[in-house]
Enzyme design. Structure first.
Site, PDB file in Angstrom:
ATOM      1  N   GLU A 110     -14.857  16.649 -29.490  1.00  0.00           N
ATOM      2  CA  GLU A 110     -15.963  15.909 -30.100  1.00  0.00           C
ATOM      3  C   GLU A 110     -16.997  15.494 -29.062  1.00  0.00           C
ATOM      4  O   GLU A 110     -18.197  15.466 -29.346  1.00  0.00           O
ATOM      5  CB  GLU A 110     -15.417  14.690 -30.846  1.00  0.00           C
ATOM      6  N   GLU A 130      -6.259  16.670 -34.867  1.00  0.00           N
ATOM      7  CA  GLU A 130      -6.005  15.282 -35.253  1.00  0.00           C
ATOM      8  C   GLU A 130      -5.077  15.130 -36.455  1.00  0.00           C
ATOM      9  O   GLU A 130      -4.245  14.217 -36.489  1.00  0.00           O
ATOM     10  CB  GLU A 130      -7.338  14.559 -35.544  1.00  0.00           C
TER      11      GLU A 130
END
Length: 248
Positions: A110, A130
């Site tokens: 990210e 995740e």
């Protein structure tokens, strides 16, 4: 050069190199690194420069610090600890370049997505695992990744845990270039040279206009152009262009 415990900063007149400095943890992003990145952002917001962002050791950033992440609760999530620093990096006035060697997973991915450019090596692995940890990619990937690679591939990365190799990431332009590890920083500087050779204010305003909301166009484009039309840099560069054309 200045050094924080978790961030090494190399200053230059038109660029700055940030090195994530937790190699023993594959540069996992913890609260101290977030704090250091906020301080670094403040410096380049005050004095705009191109940012080259890389990691010490064999990884760019293997994600958030899982030991810290396991202890976070609802109120921590609502603080947006990682999402706010990544958004701040995304909004920096001059372009940012992520130099990605090795793993860029979870929060590390990210962070790379938040940059304007990404250069990798044959060892680059980038993705968002995740959901395998019972959480989601809440620091930008859930909405930014589709803009970068398209919805079908973004869903495969986010929902099925696909991790892209360097070749795969370059094929979809998530990586702008792939070079050998020993050439990674030099490749970043070569890109920075191309950026900084251009009119700095024109570059800043082009980035700002590019990221402006769709309903702000065309007014924001015209306003930025009006500012640039009044600059000495515009006049001097156009005069030099016309003189070169006369001589050719």
């Amino acid at each position: 050069m200045t050094a924080d415990t978790n961030l090494i900063i190399e200053e230059g007149p038109d660029r700055v190199v940030w090195r994530l400095n937790r190699p023993e943890a594959r540069n996992a992003i913890d609260r101290e690194m977030v704090r250091a990145l906020h301080q670094a952002c403040a410096a380049v917001e005050e004095e705009p420069r191109v940012v080259l962002l890389t990691g010490e050791g064999p990884a760019f950033a293997a994600g958030a610090d899982i030991a810290q992440l396991r202890e976070r609760r609802r109120d921590d999530a609502l603080q947006g600890i990682n999402s706010r620093i990544f958004d701040r990096i995304h909004r920096l006035p001059m372009p940012t370049v992520a130099l990605v060697d090795g793993y860029a997973l979870g929060g590390g991915a990210e962070l790379a997505y938040a940059c304007d450019f990404r250069i990798g090596t044959p060892h680059t692995k980038i993705g968002n695992p995740e959901t395998d940890l019972g959480i989601l990619a809440a620091a930008g990937a859930a909405w930014r990744l589709a803009d970068l690679v398209g919805e079908p591939l973004a869903k495969e990365i986010l929902l099925a845990g696909r991790v892209l190799s360097a070749d795969e990431a370059q094929a979809v332009r998530l990586l702008n270039e792939v070079v050998e590890p020993d050439d990674l920083l030099a490749a970043g500087h070569r890109l920075a040279d191309r950026i900084t050779a251009r009119a700095p204010l024109a570059t800043r305003l082009t980035k700002a206009v590019f990221h402006a909301p769709r309903d702000a166009h065309p007014f924001v484009d015209e306003l930025a152009q009006a500012v640039l039309f009044e600059t000495a840099d515009k006049h001097d560069r156009m005069t030099a262009f016309l003189n070169r054309r006369k001589q050719s």
